[in-house]
Design an enzyme around this catalytic site. Structure first.
Site, PDB file in Angstrom:
ATOM      1  N   TYR A  25      26.401 -12.211  15.062  1.00 19.04           N
ATOM      2  CA  TYR A  25      26.048 -13.203  13.498  1.00 19.04           C
ATOM      3  C   TYR A  25      26.010 -14.853  14.043  1.00 19.04           C
ATOM      4  O   TYR A  25      25.380 -15.606  13.379  1.00 19.04           O
ATOM      5  CB  TYR A  25      27.297 -12.894  13.447  1.00 19.04           C
ATOM      6  CG  TYR A  25      28.097 -11.543  12.692  1.00 19.04           C
ATOM      7  CD1 TYR A  25      27.389 -11.003  11.723  1.00 19.04           C
ATOM      8  CD2 TYR A  25      28.526 -10.842  13.498  1.00 19.04           C
ATOM      9  CE1 TYR A  25      27.096 -10.228  11.069  1.00 19.04           C
ATOM     10  CE2 TYR A  25      28.679  -9.652  13.196  1.00 19.04           C
ATOM     11  CZ  TYR A  25      27.594  -9.280  11.639  1.00 19.04           C
ATOM     12  OH  TYR A  25      28.620  -7.995  11.646  1.00 19.04           O
ATOM     13  N   HIS A 102      22.547 -10.358   4.352  1.00 17.01           N
ATOM     14  CA  HIS A 102      23.019 -10.571   5.575  1.00 17.01           C
ATOM     15  C   HIS A 102      22.663 -11.467   6.464  1.00 17.01           C
ATOM     16  O   HIS A 102      21.478 -11.531   7.101  1.00 17.01           O
ATOM     17  CB  HIS A 102      22.536  -9.027   5.944  1.00 17.01           C
ATOM     18  CG  HIS A 102      23.385  -7.933   4.660  1.00 17.01           C
ATOM     19  ND1 HIS A 102      24.598  -7.944   4.623  1.00 17.01           N
ATOM     20  CD2 HIS A 102      22.314  -7.195   3.798  1.00 17.01           C
ATOM     21  CE1 HIS A 102      24.935  -6.198   3.982  1.00 17.01           C
ATOM     22  NE2 HIS A 102      23.544  -6.394   2.842  1.00 17.01           N
TER      23      HIS A 102
END
Length: 151
Positions: A25, A102
């Site tokens: 991430y 996302h």
């Protein structure tokens, strides 16, 4: 004239950005993402309502609150993408344009992440472009809203 309002809704564990799996991430925090969105909103002359919750019910309530209030929804449903038919139902019920975001490319990850119920209710999906995907989603949503206003 009031600036169009776009709700930017974030699901579970996104409050842990920067700490949780930075190899997946990145190191940006949720505060960094909110700042990125605020800067994009200023540039695009739109208003945003940026929120994060770990609760599915709260996320659904926020989607429902968008009806009659916001002109579009950008949502990173996180883990609820793959599990929540109730969230999909809420998105369909409010009848607003939706873009799903996302940070990671869900299609390069575990097989269970390849399917998103939320995608069925979204005009488009941005995944795998890191936190910059939020800015891209805001640009796309602004274009969608402005094109609806001119029709």
């Amino acid at each position: 004239m009031d600036r169009p309002l776009i709700s930017v809704l974030n699901g579970p564990n996104l409050n842990m950005l920067g700490l949780r799996q930075p190899q997946v991430y990145g190191r940006a925090t949720l505060d960094d993402v909110e700042q990125l969105c605020a800067q994009a909103a200023e540039r695009l002359d739109i208003a945003i309502d940026f929120r994060q919750t770990n609760g599915e019910g709260e996320l659904i309530s926020w989607v429902q609150e968008c009806h009659g209030r916001a002109q579009g929804i950008i949502i990173n449903p996180a883990g609820y993408s793959h599990t929540s038919i109730a969230l999909l139902d809420a998105l369909l019920a409010v009848d607003l344009p939706v873009i799903e975001v996302h940070i990671s490319n869900i299609h390069r990850r575990e097989a269970f992440r390849h399917h998103s119920y939320v995608s069925r209710g979204a005009l488009g999906v941005i995944c795998g472009l890191g936190v910059q995907g939020y800015a891209l989603a805001l640009q796309a949503m602004t274009d969608i809203i402005l094109s609806e206003d001119t029709q």
